[in-house]
Design a protein around this motif. Structure first.
Motif, short mmCIF file in Angstrom:
data_model
loop_
_atom_site.label_atom_id
_atom_site.label_comp_id
_atom_site.label_asym_id
_atom_site.label_seq_id
_atom_site.Cartn_x
_atom_site.Cartn_y
_atom_site.Cartn_z
N GLN A 151 25.32 -21.08 -29.29
CA GLN A 151 25.77 -22.41 -28.58
C GLN A 151 25.08 -22.22 -27.30
O GLN A 151 24.89 -21.38 -26.60
CB GLN A 151 27.26 -22.47 -28.51
CG GLN A 151 27.91 -22.59 -29.85
CD GLN A 151 29.48 -22.78 -29.66
OE1 GLN A 151 29.83 -22.04 -28.63
NE2 GLN A 151 30.02 -23.00 -30.68
N GLY A 152 24.62 -23.71 -26.76
CA GLY A 152 24.45 -23.67 -25.38
C GLY A 152 24.21 -25.17 -25.16
O GLY A 152 24.52 -26.12 -25.96
N TYR A 153 23.69 -25.39 -23.81
CA TYR A 153 23.60 -26.90 -23.59
C TYR A 153 22.03 -27.14 -23.41
O TYR A 153 21.29 -26.14 -23.13
CB TYR A 153 24.02 -26.94 -21.95
CG TYR A 153 25.75 -27.03 -21.94
CD1 TYR A 153 26.48 -27.97 -22.16
CD2 TYR A 153 26.23 -25.67 -21.93
CE1 TYR A 153 27.74 -28.03 -22.18
CE2 TYR A 153 27.68 -25.62 -21.89
CZ TYR A 153 28.23 -26.71 -21.88
OH TYR A 153 29.99 -26.70 -21.84
N THR A 154 22.00 -28.35 -23.59
CA THR A 154 20.38 -29.10 -23.82
C THR A 154 20.29 -29.56 -22.59
O THR A 154 21.14 -29.36 -21.42
CB THR A 154 20.48 -30.37 -24.64
OG1 THR A 154 21.31 -31.22 -24.07
CG2 THR A 154 20.65 -30.02 -26.04
N ARG A 155 18.73 -29.79 -21.99
CA ARG A 155 18.60 -30.12 -20.74
C ARG A 155 19.48 -31.42 -20.05
O ARG A 155 19.46 -31.33 -18.66
CB ARG A 155 17.19 -30.31 -20.44
CG ARG A 155 16.28 -29.15 -20.79
CD ARG A 155 14.68 -29.39 -20.93
NE ARG A 155 14.24 -28.24 -20.99
CZ ARG A 155 12.95 -28.00 -20.93
NH1 ARG A 155 12.19 -28.79 -20.10
NH2 ARG A 155 12.61 -26.85 -21.57
N ASP A 156 19.80 -32.30 -21.23
CA ASP A 156 20.52 -33.40 -20.60
C ASP A 156 22.05 -33.22 -20.42
O ASP A 156 22.84 -34.04 -20.42
CB ASP A 156 20.06 -34.61 -21.37
CG ASP A 156 20.40 -34.60 -22.85
OD1 ASP A 156 20.77 -33.39 -23.23
OD2 ASP A 156 20.28 -35.53 -23.76
N GLY A 157 22.48 -31.84 -20.86
CA GLY A 157 23.92 -31.37 -20.52
C GLY A 157 24.88 -31.70 -21.75
O GLY A 157 25.88 -31.41 -21.78
N LYS A 158 24.16 -31.93 -23.16
CA LYS A 158 24.79 -32.17 -24.16
C LYS A 158 24.94 -30.56 -24.77
O LYS A 158 24.04 -29.93 -25.03
CB LYS A 158 23.85 -32.71 -25.09
CG LYS A 158 24.79 -33.23 -26.37
CD LYS A 158 23.92 -34.25 -27.29
CE LYS A 158 22.64 -34.20 -27.67
NZ LYS A 158 22.10 -35.21 -28.62
N LEU A 159 26.08 -30.28 -25.15
CA LEU A 159 26.37 -28.93 -25.73
C LEU A 159 26.45 -28.94 -27.21
O LEU A 159 26.74 -29.81 -28.15
CB LEU A 159 27.89 -28.90 -26.00
CG LEU A 159 28.72 -27.35 -26.43
CD1 LEU A 159 27.86 -26.17 -25.84
CD2 LEU A 159 30.13 -27.34 -26.45
N CYS A 160 25.50 -28.08 -27.84
CA CYS A 160 24.88 -28.04 -29.21
C CYS A 160 24.90 -26.53 -29.59
O CYS A 160 25.02 -25.59 -28.87
CB CYS A 160 23.30 -28.63 -29.17
SG CYS A 160 23.05 -30.18 -28.93
N GLN A 161 24.68 -26.65 -31.02
CA GLN A 161 24.89 -24.97 -31.39
C GLN A 161 23.85 -25.06 -32.72
O GLN A 161 23.59 -26.05 -33.41
CB GLN A 161 26.21 -24.64 -32.06
CG GLN A 161 27.00 -25.53 -33.00
CD GLN A 161 28.15 -25.27 -33.59
OE1 GLN A 161 28.76 -24.31 -32.79
NE2 GLN A 161 28.73 -26.03 -34.35
N GLU A 162 23.19 -23.81 -32.94
CA GLU A 162 22.42 -23.75 -34.08
C GLU A 162 23.41 -22.90 -35.10
O GLU A 162 24.01 -22.11 -34.79
CB GLU A 162 21.42 -22.71 -33.77
CG GLU A 162 20.26 -22.70 -34.70
CD GLU A 162 19.10 -21.85 -34.19
OE1 GLU A 162 18.05 -22.19 -35.03
OE2 GLU A 162 19.04 -21.10 -33.44
#
Length: 131
Positions: free
Chosen positions: A85-96
């Motif tokens: 899990q982590g944040y994208t450059r634009d601050g969106k929380l995402c996960q693989e």
């Protein structure tokens, strides 16, 4: 001299047997030693609903822990494992995540990405299973 002839005769017999072991069956009704690939598992709407619910649960668990899912109506099951899990450059929380789906002897899998939107994990690109 007789030892050499016996040794040479055994060597020829061994080579002849080794050649027989590698012959493939041919003709009608002969079976191939190479198994055919199992068909891919396809998901219907009820499978996707259960997988979506499982994705929400898997996201609250530990990264790397497989969370099982099962759909008794279709006979399919599998697991979802959040890889990271982590944040994208634009601050969106995402996960693989890694999704596995099975039915009988067929097994399909996918590595996908889901991002948090309106309080829910939504997979990007849907579920596109491969072998």
């Amino acid at each position: 001299m007789s030892k050499f002839i016996l040794g040479a005769t055994l060597g020829v017999a061994f080579l002849a047997l080794a050649g027989c072991a590698t012959e493939q069956p041919s003709g009608p009704g002969a079976s191939s030693a190479t198994p055919e690939a199992a068909p891919l598992v396809t998901l219907d709407d009820s499978d996707r609903q259960i997988i979506d619910q499982t994705l929400q649960t898997a996201s609250r668990g530990m990264v790397g822990k497989a969370v099982p899912w099962s759909n008794a109506a279709t006979g399919k099951n599998g697991a979802i494992t959040v890889i990271r899990q982590g944040y994208t450059r634009d601050g969106k929380l995402c996960q693989e995540f890694h999704l596995v789906a099975t039915k009988g002897v067929s097994r399909s899998q996918q590595v996908g990405k889901a991002c948090r939107q309106s309080g829910k994990w939504l997979p990007e690109g849907g579920y596109t299973l491969g072998s």
